[in-house]
Design an enzyme around this catalytic site. Structure first.
Site, PDB file in Angstrom:
ATOM      1  N   SER A 195       9.751   1.278  -5.711  1.00 17.03           N
ATOM      2  CA  SER A 195       9.860  -0.145  -5.391  1.00 17.03           C
ATOM      3  C   SER A 195      10.294  -1.023  -6.556  1.00 17.03           C
ATOM      4  O   SER A 195      10.871  -2.077  -6.342  1.00 17.03           O
ATOM      5  CB  SER A 195       8.537  -0.650  -4.825  1.00 17.03           C
ATOM      6  OG  SER A 195       7.475  -0.331  -5.694  1.00 17.03           O
ATOM      7  N   HIS A 217       9.731   1.644   1.493  1.00 20.24           N
ATOM      8  CA  HIS A 217      10.949   0.857   1.215  1.00 20.24           C
ATOM      9  C   HIS A 217      12.200   1.532   1.776  1.00 20.24           C
ATOM     10  O   HIS A 217      13.312   1.119   1.459  1.00 20.24           O
ATOM     11  CB  HIS A 217      11.118   0.642  -0.291  1.00 20.24           C
ATOM     12  CG  HIS A 217      10.158  -0.361  -0.843  1.00 20.24           C
ATOM     13  ND1 HIS A 217      10.370  -1.719  -0.772  1.00 20.24           N
ATOM     14  CD2 HIS A 217       8.962  -0.203  -1.447  1.00 20.24           C
ATOM     15  CE1 HIS A 217       9.356  -2.364  -1.315  1.00 20.24           C
ATOM     16  NE2 HIS A 217       8.485  -1.474  -1.733  1.00 20.24           N
ATOM     17  N   LYS A 235       7.272  -4.183   6.137  1.00 24.15           N
ATOM     18  CA  LYS A 235       8.506  -4.512   5.419  1.00 24.15           C
ATOM     19  C   LYS A 235       9.653  -4.607   6.444  1.00 24.15           C
ATOM     20  O   LYS A 235       9.738  -5.601   7.150  1.00 24.15           O
ATOM     21  CB  LYS A 235       8.764  -3.475   4.325  1.00 24.15           C
ATOM     22  CG  LYS A 235       7.604  -3.385   3.306  1.00 24.15           C
ATOM     23  CD  LYS A 235       7.968  -2.597   2.081  1.00 24.15           C
ATOM     24  CE  LYS A 235       6.757  -2.190   1.246  1.00 24.15           C
ATOM     25  NZ  LYS A 235       5.984  -3.299   0.673  1.00 24.15           N
TER      26      LYS A 235
END
Ligand SMILES: Cc1ncc(COP(=O)(O)O)c(C=O)c1O
Length: 402
Positions: free
Chosen positions: A189, A217, A248
């Protein structure tokens, strides 16, 4: 007045020290949904390059609508843990959809990916096992290993970031372990780097190890259809266990999951303490997350837009004279050195109407403080050009670029 004033005073002193060290985090308050732009209290409209809303689904109408429908159908919450008060059908549906999406047999949802990671390591690891982590893995993986070690007395280790020789060497040292687990982020990240998944899988085959990937991610981001690091690397369906977040790209609300064999999901249902002693994901969140996955499946072009935006921003920011860490993901960190410099740059960019967060020690190594840009499919070319103009202006003022 609080009873124990020394307790409060101790905390206040520590906070003052954080401010003196210029590492105190000031919160920015938002008054609108996150899209390419957001309304920030006291500032008005700002362009946001500091969000994990990679596909722009946090304000996607069908995702919001699904959440509202979930709220109406199932009520506000789950009111207890799943095995006690019952499991909502929306959780079963969501878990099926998620498993299919990431290429596993089954999955189990949690209220956060943090809980999913913690549950996985601390529940699965046993005395005699060896669990090894990439040095740059997310804090939730690190803490999950600390917890597993304290609870089960398994052995843990760390290999140098993406260093396959070091991974092999450390696994060889633990040849006598009952089972060996390799834990890696799919996308790291703070760097935006992608794990060397095909090599890791080969090492696992050679050493009879088990591979666990945190794709928080990468889910919805990497691969032609957004199915994550495994799809990106051409090894879809080959990873033993994938964990990820719903907080996310997949709507951005909250929630996480562990995906793997049906046995992994069932074992965690039986034994994982965050499952057994904590409420399930709110049903409204489960409903909106499920719609987010369906949206990605039906709109792979959104993933393509993200890829194009990322390539454009990387090219333009480099042309402007900055030196972003190289890579292909929408996480684009620009190294500025000291923590204070990163915070100053972030403040100056915000004055120009661009919201990008600066990160310093201890989140990243000393001397490698950075502002981390994150690109979204919801950004238009005009948005990205606006950001580049702001970077050029601030970079020139700070003497970073000419
Ligand atoms: C790699 C990684 N894993 C796990 C998490 C935790 O996700 P959640 O917010 O769902 O707990 C994050 C969030 O920052 C992350 O970046």
């Amino acid at each position: 007045m609080a009873l124990n004033q020394a307790f409060t005073k101790g905390l206040e002193d520590t906070i003052e020290q954080l401010k003196r060290d210029k590492v105190y985090k000031r919160l920015n308050y938002l008054e609108s949904p996150q899209s390419a732009h957001v309304q920030m209290e006291g500032r008005g409209d700002v362009l946001i390059l500091s969000s994990n809303n990679y596909l722009g689904l946090s304000d996607e109408p069908s995702v919001i609508e699904a959440g509202i429908e979930g709220l109406k159908k199932y009520g506000a919450g789950t009111a207890s843990v799943r095995f006690i008060c019952g499991t909502y059908t929306i959780h079963r549906e969501l878990e099926d959809v998620l498993a299919k999406f990431v290429g596993t047999e089954a999955s189990l949802s949690f209220v956060a990916a943090w809980n999913a990671n913690e549950a996985f390591t601390a529940t699965i690891a046993q005395e005699g096992d060896f669990v090894i982590s990439d040095a740059l893995n997310h804090a939730s993986i690190i803490d999950s290993m600390r917890l597993a070690k304290a609870i089960t007395k398994c052995t843990t280790g760390v290999y140098k970031h993406s260093d396959m020789d070091d991974l092999r060497a450390k696994l060889a040292e633990q040849k006598g372990a009952k089972r060996r687990f390799i834990w890696t982020d799919g996308v790291f990240s703070m760097e935006g780097a992608i794990a060397k998944l095909p090599e890791i899988l080969q090492i696992a085959r050679d050493t009879d190890s088990i591979v666990v990937v945190d794709d928080s991610h990468a889910t919805g981001v990497l691969g032609k259809t957004g199915r994550g690091t495994a799809e990106h690397c051409g090894v879809f369906g080959e990873v033993d266990v994938i964990t990820s977040t719903l907080g996310k790209a997949l709507g951005g609300a909250a929630g996480g999951f562990v995906a793997g064999s049906a046995a992994v999901a069932d074992y965690l249902t039986q034994r994982a303490r965050p499952q057994l002693f904590s409420n399930a994901l709110p049903t409204t969140v489960a409903a909106s997350a499920m719609q987010a996955v369906r949206f990605v499946v039906e709109h792979p072009e959104r993933v393509e837009t993200l890829r194009e935006n990322t390539a454009y921003f990387r090219e333009q920011i480099t042309e402007a004279g900055f030196k972003p860490l190289p890579g292909e993901t929408p996480i684009i960190p620009i190294i500025v050195g000291e923590t204070a410099a990163a915070i100053q740059m972030s403040d100056m960019l915000l004055d120009e109407g661009v919201f990008v967060t600066g990160f310093g020690f201890p989140v990243v190594p000393k001397g490698e403080a950075r502002v981390r840009c994150q690109i979204s499919a919801s950004h238009t070319r005009d948005d990205l050009d606006q950001a580049i103009r702001a970077f050029k202006k601030v970079g020139a003022k700070l003497g970073i670029v000419r």
